[in-house]
Write a protein that holds these residues in place. Structure first.
Motif, PDB file in Angstrom:
ATOM      1  N   LYS A 387     -11.976  11.369   7.208  1.00 18.55           N
ATOM      2  CA  LYS A 387     -12.197  11.295   5.664  1.00 18.55           C
ATOM      3  C   LYS A 387     -10.893  11.254   4.924  1.00 18.55           C
ATOM      4  O   LYS A 387     -10.994  10.636   3.976  1.00 18.55           O
ATOM      5  N   ALA A 388      -9.983  12.072   5.145  1.00 17.70           N
ATOM      6  CA  ALA A 388      -8.732  12.024   4.450  1.00 17.70           C
ATOM      7  C   ALA A 388      -8.172  10.672   4.364  1.00 17.70           C
ATOM      8  O   ALA A 388      -7.628   9.885   3.363  1.00 17.70           O
ATOM      9  N   VAL A 389      -8.318  10.069   5.586  1.00 17.71           N
ATOM     10  CA  VAL A 389      -7.562   8.879   5.763  1.00 17.71           C
ATOM     11  C   VAL A 389      -8.209   7.595   4.857  1.00 17.71           C
ATOM     12  O   VAL A 389      -7.920   6.904   4.532  1.00 17.71           O
ATOM     13  N   ALA A 390      -9.643   7.825   5.168  1.00 18.92           N
ATOM     14  CA  ALA A 390     -10.429   6.810   4.553  1.00 18.92           C
ATOM     15  C   ALA A 390     -10.415   7.046   2.818  1.00 18.92           C
ATOM     16  O   ALA A 390     -10.507   5.957   2.183  1.00 18.92           O
ATOM     17  N   ALA A 391     -10.442   8.380   2.426  1.00 19.76           N
ATOM     18  CA  ALA A 391      -9.983   8.532   1.103  1.00 19.76           C
ATOM     19  C   ALA A 391      -8.661   8.023   0.488  1.00 19.76           C
ATOM     20  O   ALA A 391      -8.631   7.083  -0.456  1.00 19.76           O
ATOM     21  N   GLY A 392      -7.634   8.023   1.329  1.00 15.45           N
ATOM     22  CA  GLY A 392      -6.490   7.407   1.027  1.00 15.45           C
ATOM     23  C   GLY A 392      -6.432   5.948   0.725  1.00 15.45           C
ATOM     24  O   GLY A 392      -6.004   5.359   0.024  1.00 15.45           O
ATOM     25  N   LEU A 393      -7.083   5.424   1.862  1.00 18.28           N
ATOM     26  CA  LEU A 393      -7.163   3.937   1.966  1.00 18.28           C
ATOM     27  C   LEU A 393      -7.899   3.458   0.873  1.00 18.28           C
ATOM     28  O   LEU A 393      -7.533   2.435  -0.133  1.00 18.28           O
ATOM     29  N   SER A 394      -9.063   4.154   0.308  1.00 20.05           N
ATOM     30  CA  SER A 394      -9.873   3.648  -0.646  1.00 20.05           C
ATOM     31  C   SER A 394      -9.056   3.819  -2.023  1.00 20.05           C
ATOM     32  O   SER A 394      -9.403   2.852  -2.870  1.00 20.05           O
ATOM     33  N   ALA A 395      -8.328   4.928  -2.221  1.00 21.26           N
ATOM     34  CA  ALA A 395      -7.539   4.809  -3.412  1.00 21.26           C
ATOM     35  C   ALA A 395      -6.640   3.739  -3.558  1.00 21.26           C
ATOM     36  O   ALA A 395      -6.632   3.288  -4.710  1.00 21.26           O
ATOM     37  N   ALA A 396      -6.161   3.385  -2.555  1.00 22.93           N
ATOM     38  CA  ALA A 396      -5.099   2.234  -2.294  1.00 22.93           C
ATOM     39  C   ALA A 396      -5.882   0.879  -2.843  1.00 22.93           C
ATOM     40  O   ALA A 396      -5.255   0.244  -3.943  1.00 22.93           O
ATOM     41  N   GLN A 397      -7.022   0.929  -2.295  1.00 23.14           N
ATOM     42  CA  GLN A 397      -7.875  -0.258  -2.737  1.00 23.14           C
ATOM     43  C   GLN A 397      -8.255  -0.285  -4.292  1.00 23.14           C
ATOM     44  O   GLN A 397      -8.495  -1.424  -4.775  1.00 23.14           O
ATOM     45  N   ALA A 398      -8.472   0.936  -4.775  1.00 23.24           N
ATOM     46  CA  ALA A 398      -9.178   1.125  -6.286  1.00 23.24           C
ATOM     47  C   ALA A 398      -8.097   0.750  -7.146  1.00 23.24           C
ATOM     48  O   ALA A 398      -8.427   0.140  -8.185  1.00 23.24           O
ATOM     49  N   ILE A 399      -6.945   0.770  -6.720  1.00 21.24           N
ATOM     50  CA  ILE A 399      -5.622   0.236  -7.868  1.00 21.24           C
ATOM     51  C   ILE A 399      -5.244  -1.102  -7.206  1.00 21.24           C
ATOM     52  O   ILE A 399      -4.147  -1.652  -7.596  1.00 21.24           O
ATOM     53  N   GLY A 400      -5.999  -1.936  -6.448  1.00 24.82           N
ATOM     54  CA  GLY A 400      -5.717  -3.153  -6.370  1.00 24.82           C
ATOM     55  C   GLY A 400      -4.758  -3.555  -5.011  1.00 24.82           C
ATOM     56  O   GLY A 400      -4.422  -4.805  -4.886  1.00 24.82           O
ATOM     57  N   LEU A 401      -4.538  -2.397  -4.373  1.00 18.81           N
ATOM     58  CA  LEU A 401      -3.926  -2.675  -2.963  1.00 18.81           C
ATOM     59  C   LEU A 401      -4.552  -2.721  -1.839  1.00 18.81           C
ATOM     60  O   LEU A 401      -5.595  -2.636  -2.017  1.00 18.81           O
ATOM     61  N   LEU A 402      -3.858  -3.195  -0.717  1.00 15.24           N
ATOM     62  CA  LEU A 402      -4.532  -3.338   0.582  1.00 15.24           C
ATOM     63  C   LEU A 402      -5.713  -4.311   0.478  1.00 15.24           C
ATOM     64  O   LEU A 402      -6.999  -4.090   0.985  1.00 15.24           O
ATOM     65  N   SER A 403      -5.703  -5.593  -0.505  1.00 11.89           N
ATOM     66  CA  SER A 403      -6.642  -6.082  -0.523  1.00 11.89           C
ATOM     67  C   SER A 403      -6.600  -7.554   0.567  1.00 11.89           C
ATOM     68  O   SER A 403      -7.455  -8.125   0.581  1.00 11.89           O
ATOM     69  N   SER A 404      -5.622  -7.535   1.304  1.00 10.63           N
ATOM     70  CA  SER A 404      -5.496  -8.328   2.502  1.00 10.63           C
ATOM     71  C   SER A 404      -5.944  -7.785   3.701  1.00 10.63           C
ATOM     72  O   SER A 404      -6.225  -6.672   3.781  1.00 10.63           O
ATOM     73  N   HIS A 405      -5.977  -8.699   4.888  1.00 12.41           N
ATOM     74  CA  HIS A 405      -6.441  -7.994   6.020  1.00 12.41           C
ATOM     75  C   HIS A 405      -5.214  -7.795   6.632  1.00 12.41           C
ATOM     76  O   HIS A 405      -4.098  -8.675   6.467  1.00 12.41           O
ATOM     77  N   PRO A 406      -4.894  -6.762   7.276  1.00 13.98           N
ATOM     78  CA  PRO A 406      -3.708  -6.449   7.901  1.00 13.98           C
ATOM     79  C   PRO A 406      -3.155  -7.501   8.905  1.00 13.98           C
ATOM     80  O   PRO A 406      -2.287  -7.711   9.093  1.00 13.98           O
ATOM     81  N   THR A 407      -4.068  -8.259   9.536  1.00 17.13           N
ATOM     82  CA  THR A 407      -3.634  -9.425  10.323  1.00 17.13           C
ATOM     83  C   THR A 407      -2.764 -10.360   9.443  1.00 17.13           C
ATOM     84  O   THR A 407      -1.780 -10.853   9.926  1.00 17.13           O
ATOM     85  N   ILE A 408      -3.350 -10.696   8.228  1.00 14.10           N
ATOM     86  CA  ILE A 408      -2.665 -11.475   7.343  1.00 14.10           C
ATOM     87  C   ILE A 408      -1.476 -10.713   6.956  1.00 14.10           C
ATOM     88  O   ILE A 408      -0.283 -11.468   6.838  1.00 14.10           O
ATOM     89  N   TRP A 409      -1.453  -9.516   6.751  1.00 13.58           N
ATOM     90  CA  TRP A 409      -0.297  -8.766   6.103  1.00 13.58           C
ATOM     91  C   TRP A 409       0.762  -8.999   6.968  1.00 13.58           C
ATOM     92  O   TRP A 409       1.916  -9.072   6.839  1.00 13.58           O
ATOM     93  N   PHE A 410       0.440  -8.778   8.411  1.00  8.57           N
ATOM     94  CA  PHE A 410       1.564  -8.615   9.347  1.00  8.57           C
ATOM     95  C   PHE A 410       1.777 -10.124   9.896  1.00  8.57           C
ATOM     96  O   PHE A 410       2.819 -10.174  10.795  1.00  8.57           O
ATOM     97  N   GLN A 411       1.151 -11.028   9.738  1.00  6.93           N
ATOM     98  CA  GLN A 411       1.499 -12.451  10.056  1.00  6.93           C
ATOM     99  C   GLN A 411       2.849 -12.940   9.646  1.00  6.93           C
ATOM    100  O   GLN A 411       3.507 -12.542   8.631  1.00  6.93           O
ATOM    101  N   GLY A 412       3.594 -13.437  10.812  1.00  9.30           N
ATOM    102  CA  GLY A 412       5.001 -14.063  10.673  1.00  9.30           C
ATOM    103  C   GLY A 412       5.820 -13.067  10.886  1.00  9.30           C
ATOM    104  O   GLY A 412       6.932 -13.308  11.155  1.00  9.30           O
ATOM    105  N   GLU A 413       5.498 -11.861  10.920  1.00  8.25           N
ATOM    106  CA  GLU A 413       6.444 -10.668  11.242  1.00  8.25           C
ATOM    107  C   GLU A 413       6.215 -10.440  12.815  1.00  8.25           C
ATOM    108  O   GLU A 413       5.085 -10.472  13.513  1.00  8.25           O
ATOM    109  N   SER A 414       7.377 -10.334  13.555  1.00  5.59           N
ATOM    110  CA  SER A 414       7.480 -10.135  14.834  1.00  5.59           C
ATOM    111  C   SER A 414       6.553  -8.816  15.013  1.00  5.59           C
ATOM    112  O   SER A 414       6.547  -7.771  14.283  1.00  5.59           O
ATOM    113  N   ASP A 415       5.912  -8.804  16.215  1.00  4.25           N
ATOM    114  CA  ASP A 415       5.075  -7.455  16.517  1.00  4.25           C
ATOM    115  C   ASP A 415       6.025  -6.411  16.824  1.00  4.25           C
ATOM    116  O   ASP A 415       5.385  -5.435  17.505  1.00  4.25           O
TER     117      ASP A 415
END
Ligand code: AMP
Ligand code: ZN
Length: 465
Positions: A387-415
């Protein structure tokens, strides 16, 4: 806790109570479109975007009307057009398109209404005529001037005394002004300058009248929130307030909000005239993603000054990398993230409702996400952590962050990021066990791969050397 906002007029935080919760109105002075926006210009766009998102969560997405204007008549636009030998429309259309693309990259949602000054000349002419009829303005030598004595409390918003303004006015005052502090509502155009017919001859509006006319046309006589950067308090907002209150006999805004300055190069306000400018376009071209720029802008409280540095960008990138890793894990295991989860956690809800305390909110998000990967003792704890993690992530999205998909975010970066993350976890465990030799060995091993660790108050972050 209700939303509290700092009102520049009252110089204090006030509980926010819209006149009609079914139609919350907000107007923010937008760009003058004659050049690329710098990251300082983006600060109000991002800050008020955060506010409009919060208002939509509180009052309902369809119960907020947010207007941000485009100033497309201005002497700087005319100068830019003359320098290129093109029609002013070429300049304004080009830079408005850039502005929308740049703000879009920063996650700024388009406002509900984007009124253009050029489309509201008849409304401005009507309002000027009304002000003359009410004795608050006068025509002189092809100009129309606002009479600052008329409102009775001119200077109220910026807390300047009218006597001081008159005494401090420059000596070469235009001879047609009754009072040196009177400002222009309408001015004559030469045949080659853009102009419109009016009862006072062919001319064009002064800057301030456009916002008063467009607010009345689209939002109403009194709006809930009026915003912009600190430099707009005087003269722009003082003058808007004077015009609108004389025309309507009602206050222009319930709450006036102003963001502080972004500076670069040792505390100097970022501005085109000083030359200490980083445009949004340049920063994106350097490879910083729009979300990194957005988080960097939100890392300081909007009323505080913010110094723009490379280090701030690196820190913001590292923070987002961590958030996206956790987000990727949540998605992978199908843990849901309700959009309003953050509003059910007192600390995150209070932080954002307390005059948009984004640095406080970011600290809360980091704290909530610390539950990620923590070893838990039982199901209750596991559920609490989720629940804590979900609340943290939703707070980030509420201010317009984490709007991308993680796969896209990490694209191009070596794994390597997963490997680095595992190594950091191992090093943190070694340090907790006071096995400093092992901790140092891990740090050195990463350094050999070109990865630098930085220990900070919210944990260890990493960057490429
Ligand atoms: P302008 O296009 O110059 O009218 O500016 C657009 C918006 O950016 C206004 O709200 C200004 O107050 C704001 N602004 C301009 N420079 C800065 C800065 N260095 N920091 C923060 N806001 C700024
Ligand atoms: Zn304005």
């Amino acid at each position: 806790m209700p939303i509290r906002l700092y009102d520049t007029a009252r110089r204090e935080k006030v509980p926010f109570a819209p006149a009609d919760p079914g139609r919350v109105t907000m107007y923010v002075c937008g760009p003058t479109v004659y050049g690329r926006a710098h990251i300082g210009n983006a600060r109000p766009a991002v800050v008020f975007d955060v506010l409009q998102r919060l208002l939509r969560h509180e009052y309902g997405a369809d119960h907020v009307v947010y207007a941000r204007n485009v100033t497309d008549i201005d002497d700087k636009i005319m100068a830019a057009a003359a320098a290129e030998g093109v029609d002013p429309k070429v300049i304004t259309e080009r830079y408005e398109a850039h502005y929308l693309a740049d703000m879009g990259a920063l996650g700024v949602q388009p406002p509900d209404v984007a009124p253009h000054a050029i489309d509201h000349i008849p409304q401005m002419v009507a309002m000027i005529g009304d002000l003359i009829a009410k004795g608050a303005a006068y025509a002189a030598e092809g100009h129309v001037l606002f009479d600052v004595i008329a409102p009775g409390d001119y200077g109220r918003l910026s807390r300047r005394s009218l006597d001081d303004m008159i005494a401090g006015a420059r000596v070469e005052v235009a001879p047609y002004k009754k009072n040196p502090a009177d400002f222009v509502l309408w001015k004559p155009s030469t045949p080659e300058q853009p102009g419109w017919d009016s009862p006072w001859g062919r001319g064009r509006p002064g800057w301030h009248i456009e916002c008063s006319a467009m607010i009345a046309a689209h939002l109403g006589e009194t709006i809930d929130i009026h915003g912009g950067g600190l430099d707009l308090i005087f003269p722009h907002h003082e003058n808007e307030l004077a015009q609108s209150s004389c025309a309507h006999g009602a206050p222009l805004a319930q709450v006036w909000m102003h963001n502080g300055f972004l500076s670069m190069g040792g505390g100097e306000k970022m501005s085109k005239s000083l030359g200490n400018v980083a445009t949004v376009g340049d920063l994106l071209a350097q490879g910083w993603s729009g979300e990194v720029l957005r988080l960097a802008l939100l890392s300081a409280h909007y009323r505080q000054p913010l110094e723009w540095t490379e280090d701030l960008l690196r820190q913001s990138k590292a923070t987002l990398d961590r958030w996206y890793r956790i987000y990727r894990h949540q998605l992978k295991f199908g843990f849901p993230i309700a959009v309003d989860a953050y509003l059910h956690v007192a600390n995150t809800a209070d932080a954002i409702r307390d005059d948009l305390n984004t640095p406080g909110l970011i600290a809360e998000i980091n704290g909530l996400l610390d539950w990620f990967g923590l070893s838990v003792n039982d199901d209750d704890e596991a559920q609490h952590a989720r629940k804590a993690v979900a609340a943290g992530l939703s707070a980030a999205q509420a201010i317009g962050l984490l709007s991308s998909h993680p796969t896209i975010w990490f694209q191009g970066e070596s794994d390597s990021s997963d490997g680095v993350h595992a190594a950091i976890t191992a090093r943190t465990a070694a340090r907790a066990a006071r096995n400093f030799a092992e901790a140092d060995r891990i740090r050195d091993e990463l350094a050999a791969q070109g990865i630098v660790l930085e220990d900070g108050p919210s944990g260890t972050t990493w960057r490429r050397a």
